[in-house]
Write an enzyme that holds these catalytic residues in place. Structure first.
Site, PDB file in Angstrom:
ATOM      1  CB  SER A  46      -1.119  -0.003   1.252  1.00  0.00           C
ATOM      2  OG  SER A  46      -0.197  -0.149   2.382  1.00  0.00           O
ATOM      3  CD  GLU A  47       0.420   4.292   2.413  1.00  0.00           C
ATOM      4  OE1 GLU A  47      -0.612   4.779   2.019  1.00  0.00           O
ATOM      5  OE2 GLU A  47       0.486   3.203   2.918  1.00  0.00           O
ATOM      6  CB  THR A  48       7.345   1.717  -1.366  1.00  0.00           C
ATOM      7  OG1 THR A  48       6.706   0.504  -1.529  1.00  0.00           O
ATOM      8  CG2 THR A  48       8.829   1.884  -1.355  1.00  0.00           C
TER       9      THR A  48
END
Length: 304
Positions: A46-48
């Site tokens: 979902s996020e990096t």
């Protein structure tokens, strides 16, 4: 081609393979925006987060946050996870509990995080939200359209005095209250109804109810953002930052400090617990803090 260290953490949990996964790329110097976006797509979480040296040497690091689809100015679980990761790397041979401060330069501004490190256990980070929650303009369709978009019945939309609203603390979310856990479990997103239900510029949709799985929780939530490349998110700290304004508005809080625990991700098999603390004075939200644990599950090297 460079070698770039990375760490994968599970955030808003003390147990590996639960919570919200996060990739933190520690050696991001030389990467442009397009490369960061492609790497975020490669991790497909979902996020990096991409870490570079801070512009101000008094701060810990500068970070940029990407979903698989686009960059975000701020997000909660990347902030918690990155703070825990950097604090743990600063004190690799920890023998006793200690507190550390991590100051992150994010696109939204400086975010200061207090981190509690415990030998052999998940770290805990809490940060002051960089922007207080504000109500946004909503373009909701009728309750029947919202119900169709979520695969529910119209009478299951709303509870008490809670109605669908838009709030933002940096990232806008449409918040939809539903009757209880039974309705939460039956949600089946129908994208063909989303524009009619939420308007043409559909943000992430955060669905919540007062009924909870645990006695010490305050709300149960689910978050859907297919437009960001996230079908469902296990834990959404930036949504909870926005949720602070909603709680104060609908629950008409008196002066004081109030703490809440929000459950999320249980329907996905990724149980997550997000802590929210808010301060209210004269009916106005004056401060909000987001907290949670993070545990490292992997580390390695990217060759890009």
């Amino acid at each position: 081609m460079a070698q770039r260290r990375y760490v994968v953490l599970d955030v808003f949990t003390t147990r590996p393979l639960e919570g919200n996964p996060l990739a933190v790329v520690l050696d991001s110097e030389g990467l442009d925006t397009a490369a960061m976006q492609r790497i975020a797509g490669e991790f497909n979480l979902s996020e990096t987060v991409f870490v570079t040296p801070a512009e101000n040497p008094a701060h810990s690091a500068a970070v940029r946050i990407f979903t698989p689809g686009r960059e975000l100015p701020f997000a909660g679980h990347p902030t918690v996870g990155t703070a825990c990761c950097l604090a743990a790397r600063r004190f690799p041979d920890l023998e006793t509990e200690m507190d550390a401060v991590v100051a992150l330069e994010e696109q939204i501004g400086l975010v200061r995080c207090a981190v509690r490190l415990v030998p052999g256990a998940a770290a805990y980070a809490e940060f002051d939200v960089p922007r207080l929650s504000e109500m946004g303009e909503a373009s909701f369709g009728p309750k029947s359209a919202i119900a169709d978009a979520l695969g529910l019945k119209p009478h299951e939309i709303g509870f008490e005095n809670h109605v669908s609203t838009v709030w933002s603390a940096g990232n806008p979310f449409a918040f939809v209250p539903v009757a209880g856990l039974a309705a939460m479990r039956r949600i089946k997103v129908a994208p063909q109804h989303w524009t009619e239900a939420f308007g043409p510029a559909t943000p992430g949709i955060y669905v919540y109810c007062r009924e909870t799985l645990f006695h010490d929780s305050s709300f149960h939530g689910r978050m859907f953002a297919p437009g960001l490349g996230v079908g469902e998110d296990p834990a959404t700290g930036s949504a909870i930052a926005a949720f602070a304004g909603l709680v104060n508005d609908f629950d008409d809080l008196p002066n004081g400090t109030f703490t809440y625990r929000i459950e999320q991700g249980f329907e996905m098999g990724r149980p997550s617990l997000i802590d929210l603390e808010i301060e209210v004075e004269a009916g106005e939200l004056t401060a909000a803090r987001i907290g949670g644990h993070a545990v490292k599950v992997a580390e390695g090297v990217l060759e890009v």
